[in-house]
Design a protein around this motif. Sequence first.
Motif, PDB file in Angstrom:
ATOM      1  N   LEU A   1       0.867  -1.112  -0.122  1.00  0.00           N
ATOM      2  CA  LEU A   1      -0.107   0.112  -0.064  1.00  0.00           C
ATOM      3  C   LEU A   1       0.900   1.161  -0.017  1.00  0.00           C
ATOM      4  CD1 LEU A   1      -0.157   1.919   2.826  1.00  0.00           C
ATOM      5  CD2 LEU A   1      -1.714  -0.240   3.667  1.00  0.00           C
ATOM      6  N   THR A   2       0.439   2.518  -0.502  1.00  0.00           N
ATOM      7  CA  THR A   2       1.077   3.743  -0.657  1.00  0.00           C
ATOM      8  C   THR A   2      -0.153   4.577  -0.129  1.00  0.00           C
ATOM      9  OG1 THR A   2       2.600   3.214  -2.132  1.00  0.00           O
ATOM     10  CG2 THR A   2       2.129   5.431  -1.793  1.00  0.00           C
ATOM     11  N   ASP A   3      -0.086   5.267   0.865  1.00  0.00           N
ATOM     12  CA  ASP A   3      -0.951   6.295   1.557  1.00  0.00           C
ATOM     13  C   ASP A   3      -0.358   7.837   1.294  1.00  0.00           C
ATOM     14  OD1 ASP A   3      -3.229   7.416   2.430  1.00  0.00           O
ATOM     15  OD2 ASP A   3      -3.554   6.140   4.144  1.00  0.00           O
ATOM     16  N   ARG A   4      -0.636   8.455   0.624  1.00  0.00           N
ATOM     17  CA  ARG A   4       0.000   9.885   0.584  1.00  0.00           C
ATOM     18  C   ARG A   4      -1.106  11.032   0.601  1.00  0.00           C
ATOM     19  NH1 ARG A   4       4.725  12.191  -3.473  1.00  0.00           N
ATOM     20  NH2 ARG A   4       4.229  14.164  -2.999  1.00  0.00           N
ATOM     21  N   GLN A   5      -0.620  12.135   1.404  1.00  0.00           N
ATOM     22  CA  GLN A   5      -1.347  13.247   1.530  1.00  0.00           C
ATOM     23  C   GLN A   5      -0.305  14.631   1.341  1.00  0.00           C
ATOM     24  OE1 GLN A   5      -3.165  12.903   5.327  1.00  0.00           O
ATOM     25  NE2 GLN A   5      -5.087  12.445   4.579  1.00  0.00           N
ATOM     26  N   ASP A   6      -0.916  15.522   0.523  1.00  0.00           N
ATOM     27  CA  ASP A   6      -0.294  16.591   0.248  1.00  0.00           C
ATOM     28  C   ASP A   6      -1.306  18.007   0.278  1.00  0.00           C
ATOM     29  OD1 ASP A   6       2.303  16.355  -1.575  1.00  0.00           O
ATOM     30  OD2 ASP A   6       0.846  14.733  -1.719  1.00  0.00           O
ATOM     31  N   ALA A   7      -0.925  18.972   1.036  1.00  0.00           N
ATOM     32  CA  ALA A   7      -1.743  20.087   1.295  1.00  0.00           C
ATOM     33  C   ALA A   7      -0.964  21.600   1.402  1.00  0.00           C
ATOM     34  CB  ALA A   7      -2.588  19.779   2.692  1.00  0.00           C
ATOM     35  N   GLU A   8      -1.723  22.374   1.049  1.00  0.00           N
ATOM     36  CA  GLU A   8      -1.116  23.765   1.124  1.00  0.00           C
ATOM     37  C   GLU A   8      -2.236  24.690   1.765  1.00  0.00           C
ATOM     38  OE1 GLU A   8       0.704  24.468  -2.580  1.00  0.00           O
ATOM     39  OE2 GLU A   8      -1.126  25.470  -3.454  1.00  0.00           O
ATOM     40  N   GLY A   9      -1.834  25.905   2.245  1.00  0.00           N
ATOM     41  CA  GLY A   9      -2.807  26.677   2.789  1.00  0.00           C
ATOM     42  C   GLY A   9      -2.364  27.791   3.731  1.00  0.00           C
ATOM     43  N   SER A  10      -3.352  28.543   4.332  1.00  0.00           N
ATOM     44  CA  SER A  10      -2.807  29.734   5.122  1.00  0.00           C
ATOM     45  C   SER A  10      -3.855  29.828   6.376  1.00  0.00           C
ATOM     46  CB  SER A  10      -2.936  31.126   4.473  1.00  0.00           C
ATOM     47  OG  SER A  10      -2.203  31.072   3.186  1.00  0.00           O
ATOM     48  N   ALA A  11      -3.233  30.389   7.331  1.00  0.00           N
ATOM     49  CA  ALA A  11      -4.308  30.382   8.641  1.00  0.00           C
ATOM     50  C   ALA A  11      -3.516  31.599   9.371  1.00  0.00           C
ATOM     51  CB  ALA A  11      -3.936  29.245   9.474  1.00  0.00           C
ATOM     52  N   VAL A  12      -4.480  32.182  10.246  1.00  0.00           N
ATOM     53  CA  VAL A  12      -4.347  33.243  10.964  1.00  0.00           C
ATOM     54  C   VAL A  12      -3.498  32.661  12.125  1.00  0.00           C
ATOM     55  CG1 VAL A  12      -5.195  35.149  12.341  1.00  0.00           C
ATOM     56  CG2 VAL A  12      -6.256  34.727   9.964  1.00  0.00           C
ATOM     57  N   VAL A  13      -2.450  33.473  12.553  1.00  0.00           N
ATOM     58  CA  VAL A  13      -1.524  32.737  13.731  1.00  0.00           C
ATOM     59  C   VAL A  13      -2.564  33.348  14.829  1.00  0.00           C
ATOM     60  CG1 VAL A  13       0.261  33.487  15.274  1.00  0.00           C
ATOM     61  CG2 VAL A  13       0.472  33.238  12.479  1.00  0.00           C
ATOM     62  N   GLY A  14      -2.804  32.287  15.732  1.00  0.00           N
ATOM     63  CA  GLY A  14      -3.697  32.302  17.044  1.00  0.00           C
ATOM     64  C   GLY A  14      -5.093  31.654  16.918  1.00  0.00           C
ATOM     65  N   GLY A  15      -5.071  31.509  15.454  1.00  0.00           N
ATOM     66  CA  GLY A  15      -6.526  30.732  15.163  1.00  0.00           C
ATOM     67  C   GLY A  15      -7.598  31.748  14.791  1.00  0.00           C
ATOM     68  N   GLY A  16      -8.699  31.267  14.397  1.00  0.00           N
ATOM     69  CA  GLY A  16      -9.867  32.110  13.996  1.00  0.00           C
ATOM     70  C   GLY A  16     -10.059  31.896  12.527  1.00  0.00           C
ATOM     71  N   TRP A  17      -9.207  31.825  11.542  1.00  0.00           N
ATOM     72  CA  TRP A  17      -9.481  31.531  10.212  1.00  0.00           C
ATOM     73  C   TRP A  17      -8.539  30.990   9.621  1.00  0.00           C
ATOM     74  CZ3 TRP A  17      -6.548  33.032   6.119  1.00  0.00           C
ATOM     75  CH2 TRP A  17      -7.363  32.809   4.611  1.00  0.00           C
ATOM     76  N   GLY A  18      -8.949  30.183   8.755  1.00  0.00           N
ATOM     77  CA  GLY A  18      -7.735  29.398   7.846  1.00  0.00           C
ATOM     78  C   GLY A  18      -8.539  29.082   6.265  1.00  0.00           C
ATOM     79  N   SER A  19      -7.623  28.762   5.443  1.00  0.00           N
ATOM     80  CA  SER A  19      -7.939  28.158   4.220  1.00  0.00           C
ATOM     81  C   SER A  19      -7.217  27.310   3.708  1.00  0.00           C
ATOM     82  CB  SER A  19      -7.940  29.428   3.123  1.00  0.00           C
ATOM     83  OG  SER A  19      -6.978  29.913   3.011  1.00  0.00           O
ATOM     84  N   GLY A  20      -7.420  26.288   2.958  1.00  0.00           N
ATOM     85  CA  GLY A  20      -6.438  25.212   2.467  1.00  0.00           C
ATOM     86  C   GLY A  20      -7.072  24.126   1.688  1.00  0.00           C
ATOM     87  N   ARG A  21      -6.099  23.711   0.685  1.00  0.00           N
ATOM     88  CA  ARG A  21      -6.528  22.668  -0.127  1.00  0.00           C
ATOM     89  C   ARG A  21      -5.783  21.265  -0.121  1.00  0.00           C
ATOM     90  NH1 ARG A  21      -4.860  25.346  -6.030  1.00  0.00           N
ATOM     91  NH2 ARG A  21      -2.814  25.731  -5.290  1.00  0.00           N
TER      92      ARG A  21
END
Length: 549
Positions: free
Chosen positions: A489-509
């Motif tokens: 088996l090969t199980d792979r994940q790639d991701a990129e995105g941005s988030a406000v430092v300290g939390g509260g908002w984020g986006s990603g794919r």
Amino acid sequence: MHPNLYELSFLLLHLYFAAFICTTGASSPSLFDGNLELPGGSIPSVSLEHLDPTLPPALPTQTPHCSQVVLQHDFADTVGPKPASANYTHPSDCPFPWTRVVLELSVAATDLQESRVAAIWIDGAEVLRTVTPIPMARGAFWRVHKDVTRYTALLRRLADGGGVISMMLENSNKVLPGVFSANVSLHYFRGPVDDSGSKSMSNAAHLPLDPFTAIPRTSSSPSPSPTGNMDPDFGTPTAAKVSAPRANGAFRKVYATIDGKYVGGHVPFPVIYSSAINPVFWAPVASIGAFDMPSYDLDLTPFLALMLDGQPHEIGLGVCSALPHWLVNANLHLWVDYWSDAVQAGPVEYFVPAIQMNRNAEWRNPDGQSEIGAEGLERFAGWVSSSRGNLTTEVRHKIKVKSQVQVQNRGAVTQIDFILKERTMVTVMRGNQWLARAQTVMDAPLQVQTAIVNAAGVPVLQKTRFFHQLMEAVSLSEGQAGSTTTRELTDRQDAEGSAVVGGGWGSGRSRSSYQYRDGSKCYARNVATAGGAVIQDRKASCFAVADDA
């Protein structure tokens, strides 16, 4: 622990423990294959169902002979109370024997909640450890399926009642409106089972010696403490302990002992906590291993000579180079030889040299880099004389770990690289001829890159790119002239995105790619997400995989 040891002929220790990464990371050349490209088109609404695209080949495809809900509970503010429990009874229309038993955990969140660790026990034996995702909307739900056939002997013992099914889902010190509503079910299969390939891939390198009986025994019962099950020697962590220096950096090893003697261990696969790095990465696809956290088998058969003196013995658990607070538990599986009046055993080899550690660090606060490398090889062998004859079991285990952290631009840019390789081989021999052999090879690279972005009048952002992969191959051989089966088996994940430092908002794919092959049978699934929604979910059979190659 003092079972009827004179009949004991095979031991297997099944380790459960939590190994979380909760970190940040950032730009520069890397293991990434260029920019992360996802399908175009409009983005649908946030997905209510959270997914784990892994391991469908490990489960039967046909309808179970019967099913029953064995526990239902709503978990709200659950810091401190004992685990939820329910008495277990067999389904009247589905008596033993079963060819397969599958546990299903289904959970729904009514409102806002945080991610939590949960576990399920069958009469004190832990069978599942899992992490809840962070609900992105009201009504979020998910399901976890796990093959628990190896615990059928325990279920049989509960046929007359008296046993319990327990679940702990620790909540939060915060008062949040959401409630986790959980159902635990068991699905029983009888007759031939089409499992589309094989049993569970992970940690398959042990050799069940039918017709002996596997009797799972647990090292501890569900703990009412907020920390869950853990090694009692570690105790409850204090602020001083949590802030203690980590001399060996990212290297950890969980191990077992018999009467204080080391008998084997594993470097844990790093599971990403669902609120770590960027929570949007894990919505709605879970990180690798989060829904069904990896567990590890230690074949203790070479050490039976330590156990056959009719005296009580102590099996211990420990963690090398770690903070005191670790969730550790283990189940002991015993194979009993009913065709022998007595079983004899003796040691053959015990080779456990110290792990070779290399550490290098160059820091000019706050920038710099550190690197840690570790390699180890251990061998155990012992003979057992039973109704099967005089058999020698040899276990060889090799590990290699490399961890590197680089910080640049006055702490604004960070890159973390982690590579784990393990190879385990278990061989059963009669004299100089080997009868059966199981080998597992595992390779698990991880990379996290982060960059802190400052702009006047705009909140500080953390941009992140992430790569994680599990590659595992298991081969099972029957005799030098016998057949060999291989599963990969090969199980792979790639991701990129941005988030406000300290939390509260984020986006990603993110993009998750899973491929499994067992001889002529194979399965592939690719899931792409953006902004908390699934924008592509493709499944393929062997034929489709071949056409795309």
